[in-house]
Motif scaffolding. Structure first.
Motif, PDB file in Angstrom:
ATOM      1  N   ASP A 134       0.843  -1.192   0.000  1.00  0.00           N
ATOM      2  CA  ASP A 134       0.000   0.000   0.000  1.00  0.00           C
ATOM      3  C   ASP A 134       0.878   1.241   0.000  1.00  0.00           C
ATOM      4  O   ASP A 134       1.811   1.353   0.794  1.00  0.00           O
ATOM      5  CB  ASP A 134      -0.912   0.025   1.225  1.00  0.00           C
ATOM      6  N   THR A 136       0.680   5.332   0.499  1.00  0.00           N
ATOM      7  CA  THR A 136      -0.122   6.447   1.000  1.00  0.00           C
ATOM      8  C   THR A 136       0.503   7.746   0.525  1.00  0.00           C
ATOM      9  O   THR A 136       1.643   8.064   0.861  1.00  0.00           O
ATOM     10  CB  THR A 136      -0.215   6.425   2.529  1.00  0.00           C
ATOM     11  N   THR A 141      -4.628   6.182   0.296  1.00  0.00           N
ATOM     12  CA  THR A 141      -3.903   4.916   0.243  1.00  0.00           C
ATOM     13  C   THR A 141      -4.430   4.060  -0.900  1.00  0.00           C
ATOM     14  O   THR A 141      -5.637   3.845  -1.007  1.00  0.00           O
ATOM     15  CB  THR A 141      -4.024   4.157   1.573  1.00  0.00           C
TER      16      THR A 141
END
Length: 199
Positions: A134, A136, A141
């Motif tokens: 992931d 961000t 995100t």
């Protein structure tokens, strides 16, 4: 690197694994390549920005590649133009990147955390890695996939590669510069050459 460094050090200590590595920012490189769209693309306004402040940690054990993980934190206000434009334009591009694109005051860090890493051994000490995790950016995100070439030894880990992302996927609108004279493409190309030392 003082920002969030304590989090990295505590994670390494907590994990207690000999195969933990901490980024050596003085030996590492992270760059972002922008590209101009339309007619102005022929004028060479495709600046490259270098990330000056970042920190990270990784775990990689050739005997247990399924346990590999990676975490990276980048200071959003630390990008500097290193090539692709003249001195007059550099300051405006850097300011707009910090204030209007990355909104660094509201979102001071860009964070990547792996969820899964698939590792394939090429030959002794050399690996191909597919890193899924992931990212961000600007408080948004999104899943991100990175392919890297990895060189591993007992004392050092080195990973290099490049990947692309679209700014619109993170809520970043069309980017212009120099009073609207330059419009930048949605897609960014990021390249990295990371050196990490065993903790």
């Amino acid at each position: 690197m003082e920002f969030r460094r304590e989090a990295i050090e505590s994670k390494v200590a907590e994990d207690g694994n000999e195969a933990n590595y901490v980024f050596d920012a003085t030996e590492s490189r992270l760059t972002v390549k922008l590209a101009a769209a339309g007619l102005l693309s022929s004028f060479g306004h495709s600046p490259t920005l270098a990330v000056r402040k970042f920190a990270g940690e990784a775990r990689f054990d050739p005997a247990h590649p399924e346990r590999a993980w990676l975490r990276v934190r980048i200071r959003a206000d630390s990008l500097e133009v290193v090539e692709g434009t003249n001195d007059r334009d550099r300051a405006e591009i850097e300011r707009r990147t910090r204030e209007e694109v990355l909104k660094a005051e509201l979102h001071p860090e860009i964070i990547f955390a792996s969820e899964r890493i698939a590792v394939e051994k090429i030959f002794e000490g050399h690996y191909a890695a597919r890193i899924i995790g992931d990212l961000t950016l600007c408080g948004v995100t999104r899943p991100c996939e990175i392919e890297a070439r990895v060189l591993a030894s007992e004392s050092m880990l080195r990973a290099s590669g490049e990947f692309s992302l679209r700014q619109s996927e993170f809520g970043i609108g069309p980017v212009t510069a120099l009073g609207g004279a330059i419009k930048l493409k949605d897609e960014l190309k990021l390249s990295f050459d990371i050196v990490a030392r065993r903790a």
